[in-house]
Design a protein around this motif. Sequence first.
Motif, PDB file in Angstrom:
ATOM      1  N   GLY A   8      -9.737   5.535  67.114  1.00  0.00           N
ATOM      2  CA  GLY A   8     -10.404   6.374  66.144  1.00  0.00           C
ATOM      3  C   GLY A   8      -9.493   7.555  65.780  1.00  0.00           C
ATOM      4  O   GLY A   8      -8.622   7.953  66.552  1.00  0.00           O
ATOM      5  N   LEU A   9      -9.693   8.088  64.595  1.00  0.00           N
ATOM      6  CA  LEU A   9      -8.920   9.233  64.120  1.00  0.00           C
ATOM      7  C   LEU A   9      -9.871  10.303  63.605  1.00  0.00           C
ATOM      8  O   LEU A   9     -10.980   9.992  63.160  1.00  0.00           O
ATOM      9  CB  LEU A   9      -7.974   8.811  62.998  1.00  0.00           C
ATOM     10  N   GLY A  10      -9.437  11.536  63.653  1.00  0.00           N
ATOM     11  CA  GLY A  10     -10.310  12.611  63.207  1.00  0.00           C
ATOM     12  C   GLY A  10      -9.554  13.769  62.600  1.00  0.00           C
ATOM     13  O   GLY A  10      -8.337  13.908  62.774  1.00  0.00           O
ATOM     14  N   TRP A  11     -10.306  14.573  61.875  1.00  0.00           N
ATOM     15  CA  TRP A  11      -9.812  15.838  61.335  1.00  0.00           C
ATOM     16  C   TRP A  11     -10.680  16.963  61.895  1.00  0.00           C
ATOM     17  O   TRP A  11     -11.908  16.858  61.932  1.00  0.00           O
ATOM     18  CB  TRP A  11      -9.894  15.858  59.809  1.00  0.00           C
ATOM     19  N   PHE A  12     -10.014  18.034  62.286  1.00  0.00           N
ATOM     20  CA  PHE A  12     -10.672  19.246  62.759  1.00  0.00           C
ATOM     21  C   PHE A  12     -10.066  20.414  61.996  1.00  0.00           C
ATOM     22  O   PHE A  12      -9.038  20.277  61.344  1.00  0.00           O
ATOM     23  CB  PHE A  12     -10.448  19.423  64.260  1.00  0.00           C
ATOM     24  N   ARG A  13     -10.713  21.566  62.106  1.00  0.00           N
ATOM     25  CA  ARG A  13     -10.151  22.747  61.455  1.00  0.00           C
ATOM     26  C   ARG A  13     -10.486  23.990  62.257  1.00  0.00           C
ATOM     27  O   ARG A  13     -11.485  24.040  62.991  1.00  0.00           O
ATOM     28  CB  ARG A  13     -10.673  22.891  60.026  1.00  0.00           C
ATOM     29  N   ALA A  66      -6.115  14.218  64.612  1.00  0.00           N
ATOM     30  CA  ALA A  66      -6.129  13.894  66.028  1.00  0.00           C
ATOM     31  C   ALA A  66      -6.402  12.408  66.223  1.00  0.00           C
ATOM     32  O   ALA A  66      -7.087  11.777  65.406  1.00  0.00           O
ATOM     33  CB  ALA A  66      -7.185  14.729  66.749  1.00  0.00           C
ATOM     34  N   VAL A  67      -5.873  11.874  67.330  1.00  0.00           N
ATOM     35  CA  VAL A  67      -6.074  10.481  67.714  1.00  0.00           C
ATOM     36  C   VAL A  67      -7.066  10.423  68.858  1.00  0.00           C
ATOM     37  O   VAL A  67      -6.870  11.108  69.882  1.00  0.00           O
ATOM     38  CB  VAL A  67      -4.741   9.821  68.134  1.00  0.00           C
ATOM     39  N   ALA A  68      -8.101   9.627  68.694  1.00  0.00           N
ATOM     40  CA  ALA A  68      -9.136   9.525  69.708  1.00  0.00           C
ATOM     41  C   ALA A  68      -8.672   8.695  70.907  1.00  0.00           C
ATOM     42  O   ALA A  68      -7.720   7.918  70.810  1.00  0.00           O
ATOM     43  CB  ALA A  68     -10.390   8.900  69.099  1.00  0.00           C
ATOM     44  N   ARG A  69      -9.370   8.869  72.022  1.00  0.00           N
ATOM     45  CA  ARG A  69      -9.069   8.100  73.229  1.00  0.00           C
ATOM     46  C   ARG A  69      -9.576   6.662  73.119  1.00  0.00           C
ATOM     47  O   ARG A  69      -9.109   5.781  73.824  1.00  0.00           O
ATOM     48  CB  ARG A  69      -9.717   8.771  74.440  1.00  0.00           C
ATOM     49  N   SER A  70     -10.542   6.436  72.237  1.00  0.00           N
ATOM     50  CA  SER A  70     -11.120   5.107  72.076  1.00  0.00           C
ATOM     51  C   SER A  70     -11.026   4.670  70.626  1.00  0.00           C
ATOM     52  O   SER A  70     -10.463   5.372  69.784  1.00  0.00           O
ATOM     53  CB  SER A  70     -12.578   5.129  72.525  1.00  0.00           C
ATOM     54  N   SER A  71     -11.628   3.515  70.336  1.00  0.00           N
ATOM     55  CA  SER A  71     -11.590   3.000  68.966  1.00  0.00           C
ATOM     56  C   SER A  71     -12.687   3.581  68.081  1.00  0.00           C
ATOM     57  O   SER A  71     -12.745   3.289  66.892  1.00  0.00           O
ATOM     58  CB  SER A  71     -11.717   1.471  68.992  1.00  0.00           C
ATOM     59  N   SER A  78     -13.529   5.343  62.598  1.00  0.00           N
ATOM     60  CA  SER A  78     -13.247   4.359  63.631  1.00  0.00           C
ATOM     61  C   SER A  78     -11.977   3.588  63.299  1.00  0.00           C
ATOM     62  O   SER A  78     -11.433   3.695  62.206  1.00  0.00           O
ATOM     63  CB  SER A  78     -14.439   3.398  63.757  1.00  0.00           C
ATOM     64  N   TRP A  79     -11.510   2.760  64.250  1.00  0.00           N
ATOM     65  CA  TRP A  79     -10.187   2.186  64.097  1.00  0.00           C
ATOM     66  C   TRP A  79     -10.075   1.215  62.944  1.00  0.00           C
ATOM     67  O   TRP A  79      -9.004   1.067  62.352  1.00  0.00           O
ATOM     68  CB  TRP A  79      -9.744   1.508  65.395  1.00  0.00           C
ATOM     69  N   ASP A 113     -12.974  14.025  73.103  1.00  0.00           N
ATOM     70  CA  ASP A 113     -12.768  12.592  72.916  1.00  0.00           C
ATOM     71  C   ASP A 113     -11.431  12.277  72.248  1.00  0.00           C
ATOM     72  O   ASP A 113     -11.130  11.112  72.013  1.00  0.00           O
ATOM     73  CB  ASP A 113     -13.901  12.003  72.069  1.00  0.00           C
ATOM     74  N   TYR A 114     -10.664  13.317  71.945  1.00  0.00           N
ATOM     75  CA  TYR A 114      -9.377  13.124  71.273  1.00  0.00           C
ATOM     76  C   TYR A 114      -8.238  13.426  72.226  1.00  0.00           C
ATOM     77  O   TYR A 114      -8.281  14.382  72.996  1.00  0.00           O
ATOM     78  CB  TYR A 114      -9.294  13.997  70.017  1.00  0.00           C
ATOM     79  N   ARG A 115      -7.221  12.596  72.137  1.00  0.00           N
ATOM     80  CA  ARG A 115      -6.119  12.673  73.091  1.00  0.00           C
ATOM     81  C   ARG A 115      -4.881  13.359  72.531  1.00  0.00           C
ATOM     82  O   ARG A 115      -4.219  14.114  73.232  1.00  0.00           O
ATOM     83  CB  ARG A 115      -5.761  11.252  73.530  1.00  0.00           C
ATOM     84  N   TYR A 116      -4.547  13.064  71.292  1.00  0.00           N
ATOM     85  CA  TYR A 116      -3.331  13.605  70.692  1.00  0.00           C
ATOM     86  C   TYR A 116      -3.691  14.428  69.460  1.00  0.00           C
ATOM     87  O   TYR A 116      -4.579  14.048  68.681  1.00  0.00           O
ATOM     88  CB  TYR A 116      -2.373  12.483  70.285  1.00  0.00           C
ATOM     89  N   TRP A 117      -2.955  15.520  69.302  1.00  0.00           N
ATOM     90  CA  TRP A 117      -3.229  16.449  68.209  1.00  0.00           C
ATOM     91  C   TRP A 117      -1.959  16.745  67.435  1.00  0.00           C
ATOM     92  O   TRP A 117      -0.869  16.825  68.012  1.00  0.00           O
ATOM     93  CB  TRP A 117      -3.786  17.756  68.771  1.00  0.00           C
ATOM     94  N   GLY A 118      -2.122  16.951  66.120  1.00  0.00           N
ATOM     95  CA  GLY A 118      -1.000  17.319  65.279  1.00  0.00           C
ATOM     96  C   GLY A 118      -0.835  18.830  65.213  1.00  0.00           C
ATOM     97  O   GLY A 118      -1.630  19.589  65.773  1.00  0.00           O
TER      98      GLY A 118
END
Length: 122
Positions: free
Chosen positions: A31-36, A95-100, A50-51, A108-113
């Motif tokens: 899964g991918l997300g946007w935060f601010r 951000a990249v989620a830990r799951s799909s 979702s993926w 729930d997110y593992r990697y951040w830009g």
Amino acid sequence: VQLQAFGGGLVQAGGSLRLSCAAGRTSSNNGLGWFRRAPGKEREFVAGISWRGGNTNYADSVKGRFTISRDNAKNRVYLQMNSMIPDDTAIYYCAVARSSYSSSHQEDYRYWGQGTLVTVSS
């Protein structure tokens, strides 16, 4: 995994911007997300996908105005922002989620830009 967000800038209220994020090859099954993070505020969820892109979720504040999408062939996630308002001014992070799955929870997110700055003038 290195993520890089692009497309931030200055826009007038009512205008549009499209953010892009190069999410890396390992993001294709996640899964991918946007935060601010707005000035003086905590980082908050904006949108998740979702993926396969079949499920999306949005913060109430952006529902109907923002659209998240992804291109797994290019390992990219996008955020189309329309009808922007000054309250949308913030640094936007992908951000990249830990799951799909898509998720609104930061844990729930593992990697951040690094983030890209969006400023909406009134």
